[in-house]
Write a protein that holds these residues in place. Sequence first.
Motif, PDB file in Angstrom:
ATOM      1  N   LEU A  97       0.834  -1.298  -0.084  1.00 42.21           N
ATOM      2  CA  LEU A  97      -0.056  -0.050  -0.042  1.00 42.21           C
ATOM      3  C   LEU A  97       1.071   1.358   0.104  1.00 42.21           C
ATOM      4  O   LEU A  97       0.574   2.316  -0.635  1.00 42.21           O
ATOM      5  CB  LEU A  97      -0.988  -0.122   1.204  1.00 42.21           C
ATOM      6  N   LEU A  98       1.948   1.248   0.973  1.00 46.06           N
ATOM      7  CA  LEU A  98       2.975   2.470   0.910  1.00 46.06           C
ATOM      8  C   LEU A  98       3.503   2.705  -0.460  1.00 46.06           C
ATOM      9  O   LEU A  98       3.422   3.754  -0.841  1.00 46.06           O
ATOM     10  CB  LEU A  98       3.982   2.255   2.020  1.00 46.06           C
ATOM     11  N   HIS A  99       3.930   1.617  -1.088  1.00 43.68           N
ATOM     12  CA  HIS A  99       4.446   1.698  -2.353  1.00 43.68           C
ATOM     13  C   HIS A  99       3.641   2.158  -3.457  1.00 43.68           C
ATOM     14  O   HIS A  99       3.943   3.228  -4.194  1.00 43.68           O
ATOM     15  CB  HIS A  99       4.964   0.251  -2.768  1.00 43.68           C
ATOM     16  N   HIS A 100       2.315   1.568  -3.131  1.00 40.13           N
ATOM     17  CA  HIS A 100       1.096   2.212  -4.251  1.00 40.13           C
ATOM     18  C   HIS A 100       1.048   3.852  -4.020  1.00 40.13           C
ATOM     19  O   HIS A 100       0.927   4.608  -5.001  1.00 40.13           O
ATOM     20  CB  HIS A 100       0.012   1.586  -4.113  1.00 40.13           C
ATOM     21  N   ILE A 101       0.796   4.222  -2.716  1.00 39.85           N
ATOM     22  CA  ILE A 101       0.755   5.572  -2.420  1.00 39.85           C
ATOM     23  C   ILE A 101       1.923   6.629  -3.145  1.00 39.85           C
ATOM     24  O   ILE A 101       1.461   7.478  -3.416  1.00 39.85           O
ATOM     25  CB  ILE A 101       0.565   5.759  -0.905  1.00 39.85           C
ATOM     26  N   LEU A 102       2.945   6.004  -2.780  1.00 36.60           N
ATOM     27  CA  LEU A 102       4.435   6.885  -3.134  1.00 36.60           C
ATOM     28  C   LEU A 102       4.236   6.912  -4.858  1.00 36.60           C
ATOM     29  O   LEU A 102       4.399   7.974  -5.507  1.00 36.60           O
ATOM     30  CB  LEU A 102       5.451   6.062  -2.816  1.00 36.60           C
ATOM     31  N   ALA A 103       3.890   5.920  -5.535  1.00 37.62           N
ATOM     32  CA  ALA A 103       3.767   5.754  -6.993  1.00 37.62           C
ATOM     33  C   ALA A 103       2.754   6.708  -7.606  1.00 37.62           C
ATOM     34  O   ALA A 103       2.896   7.423  -8.513  1.00 37.62           O
ATOM     35  CB  ALA A 103       3.615   4.272  -7.580  1.00 37.62           C
ATOM     36  N   GLU A 104       1.747   6.708  -6.684  1.00 34.18           N
ATOM     37  CA  GLU A 104       0.279   7.403  -7.450  1.00 34.18           C
ATOM     38  C   GLU A 104       0.718   8.810  -6.951  1.00 34.18           C
ATOM     39  O   GLU A 104       0.093   9.737  -7.743  1.00 34.18           O
ATOM     40  CB  GLU A 104      -0.715   6.941  -6.493  1.00 34.18           C
ATOM     41  N   ASN A 105       1.576   9.307  -6.202  1.00 36.98           N
ATOM     42  CA  ASN A 105       1.805  10.576  -5.910  1.00 36.98           C
ATOM     43  C   ASN A 105       3.137  11.134  -6.300  1.00 36.98           C
ATOM     44  O   ASN A 105       3.559  12.195  -6.203  1.00 36.98           O
ATOM     45  CB  ASN A 105       1.877  10.698  -4.489  1.00 36.98           C
ATOM     46  N   GLY A 106       3.656  10.184  -7.620  1.00 44.47           N
ATOM     47  CA  GLY A 106       4.629  10.702  -8.321  1.00 44.47           C
ATOM     48  C   GLY A 106       6.207  10.570  -7.642  1.00 44.47           C
ATOM     49  O   GLY A 106       6.978  11.328  -8.239  1.00 44.47           O
ATOM     50  N   ARG A 107       6.242  10.055  -6.556  1.00 41.46           N
ATOM     51  CA  ARG A 107       7.487   9.705  -5.976  1.00 41.46           C
ATOM     52  C   ARG A 107       8.381   8.383  -6.535  1.00 41.46           C
ATOM     53  O   ARG A 107       7.409   7.167  -6.568  1.00 41.46           O
ATOM     54  CB  ARG A 107       7.303   9.441  -4.768  1.00 41.46           C
ATOM     55  N   PRO A 108       9.373   8.409  -7.007  1.00 37.53           N
ATOM     56  CA  PRO A 108       9.978   7.145  -7.676  1.00 37.53           C
ATOM     57  C   PRO A 108      10.121   6.310  -6.510  1.00 37.53           C
ATOM     58  O   PRO A 108      10.661   6.530  -5.277  1.00 37.53           O
ATOM     59  CB  PRO A 108      11.339   7.637  -8.100  1.00 37.53           C
ATOM     60  N   THR A 109       9.975   4.961  -6.582  1.00 37.09           N
ATOM     61  CA  THR A 109      10.010   4.151  -5.478  1.00 37.09           C
ATOM     62  C   THR A 109      10.092   2.548  -6.104  1.00 37.09           C
ATOM     63  O   THR A 109       9.831   2.343  -7.300  1.00 37.09           O
ATOM     64  CB  THR A 109       8.622   3.942  -4.716  1.00 37.09           C
ATOM     65  N   GLN A 110      10.799   1.894  -5.091  1.00 35.01           N
ATOM     66  CA  GLN A 110      11.015   0.372  -5.337  1.00 35.01           C
ATOM     67  C   GLN A 110      10.286  -0.385  -4.185  1.00 35.01           C
ATOM     68  O   GLN A 110      10.771   0.346  -2.929  1.00 35.01           O
ATOM     69  CB  GLN A 110      12.395  -0.093  -5.403  1.00 35.01           C
ATOM     70  N   LEU A 111       9.970  -1.636  -4.341  1.00 32.35           N
ATOM     71  CA  LEU A 111       9.328  -2.187  -3.383  1.00 32.35           C
ATOM     72  C   LEU A 111      10.268  -3.746  -3.161  1.00 32.35           C
ATOM     73  O   LEU A 111      10.374  -4.338  -4.301  1.00 32.35           O
ATOM     74  CB  LEU A 111       8.073  -2.594  -3.505  1.00 32.35           C
TER      75      LEU A 111
END
Length: 465
Positions: free
Chosen positions: A137-151
Motif C-alpha cells: 500500500l505504501l509503495h502504491h501511495i508513493l507511486a500514485e503521488n509521483g515519487r520514484p519508489t521500489q518495493l
Amino acid sequence: MIPVQGFSDQSVAVLGLGRSGLAAAQALRAGGARAIVWDDSPRGREAAELEGFEVRDLTRPGAFDGIAALIVSPGIAHLYPAPNPVIAAAWDAGVPVDNDIGLFFRSFATDDWDGFDTQPRVIAITGSNGKSTTSALLHHILAENGRPTQLAGNIGRGVLDIEPAHDGEVVVLELSSYQTELARHLTPDVAVLTNISPDHLDRHAGLGGYFAAKRRLFSEGGPDRAVIGVDEDEGRYLANQLVADVSDDRLIRVSVTRKLADGWTVCAKKGFLTENRRGRQVASIDLRAIAGLPGAHNHQNACCAYAAARTLGLGPRGIEAAMRSYPGLPHRSQVVAERDGVTYVNDSKATNVDAAAKALQAFGRIRWICGGLQKEGGLAGLLPHLGSVAKAYVIGREAEDFARQLSGVTASICTTMDHAVAEAMAEAEPGDVVLLAPACASFDQYDSFAARGDHFAELVTDALH
C-alpha cells in the motif's frame, strides 16, 4: 542490482541458494568479491555452477580458511532451535555471519548520491501481520503521488536485486523476523512496526526472542522516524523506549482499538482514519468504502502506511486518493468471486491465529475454510472471534484435532481443499462469505500459502464457470 561494498578481492561464503542467496552471490561478485557458495540441494548447487560460482562444501573441515564473511539465507536457523552446522563452523572460525539485508544497508548509499537534489530514503516495515499489505500500500501511495519508489525484501524483489537509487527515490522494504534477527546493519530512515502476536516461536525460542528480532530494526541503527502500532504491550514498550516524551515528533503511534490523546497519532475507529498532532485533528479518511482494504486489520495497515507517507511530507488528500485506487494483494482478504449473493474471499496468508481472527472479524456470516499445519500455542486465541462463523470446513492432516478445538462451532472434517470448497459452496446462502483463512501453515499439503490460496481460487473459479 546493488553491488556489495567492502569485500573487494575477498572471498565471501554464501549459504543457501534460493532467491535471496543467489542474488547475494551475484551482488557480491558485482562488488568485486569472490562468492563461494553452498546449498544442501543439488539443484541449487547446479544453478550456481551455471552462473559461474565456485561451489564449496562448507560442512567440511577447513572450509572457512580465507573466508572474510558468511552470508546466510533467511530460512536457515542460526541460533534456535539449534544452530545450523555451517553457521556454528563459521563462529568457531571467527568468521562474521550476516545476511542480504545487512549487505544492502552497508551498500545502498554511494558517492553518486552527492549529486542528487533529494537523498533517497529507505522505509522498512515489520510486524506479525499486515506488513505485506502495508508495504504494498505504501509503495502504491508513493507511486500514485509521483515519487520514484521500489518495493523489495520479503515482498517483490530481493533487496540486492533492485536498481541503484534514483534522485529522491523511496525504497520500501518488507522485513520478516528471519531477516531482521541476523542483519549486522539495519539503518532505515523510517521504521514501521504494525503489530506483534505469537509467530515463529520455535525459530526464536519463544515470544521474547521473536520480539527481540523485530526490535532490532529500531535499535541497531536508530531510524530518523518510527511508526509503531501500540495495540499490544510490545508496541507500547517499544514506543516508550524510542523517544523522550509523548510529544516527540520522531514517533507516530498507531491504534485501531482506542483513541490516542497525545503526541503524533494515527488511529482508526469505526472505519474512519484520523490523524492528530499536538492535540489537534489534522486529517480524516473514511476507509469503509475502500474495496482493497476491508476490515479492521486492513484499517490498521492503512494507518501504518498513511503514517509512513506522512513522514515523507505527502499530503492527506493525495494519500487518500491513492488508497482508493489500491487493488489489494493476492491471498490477503482477496475477493476471488461474487455470485448469487455469496462472496468468496482468499485470505490464505492468514497463517497464524491472530491473522485468522482478524479476518473473521472483517465479515458477517462466514463459511470458514480453515486448518493445516498448526503453530505453537493452539487455537485458544480464535475462540472469542467465532460468532460470525456459520460453519467451519476443516482441511489438513490435523483436521480432526483442529475441529475438536472449535468449541461451539459446527465443523465438517473435509481434509482436502477440494472437499471443503465443494461443501461450502453447496451450502452457502445469499449474504454468506466463503472465507479461506486457515490459521495454520500450509506445509502439510502445499509448498506455500500462495499455492494454497491459488488452489482455493482455482476451485471456486472453475465451479462458477
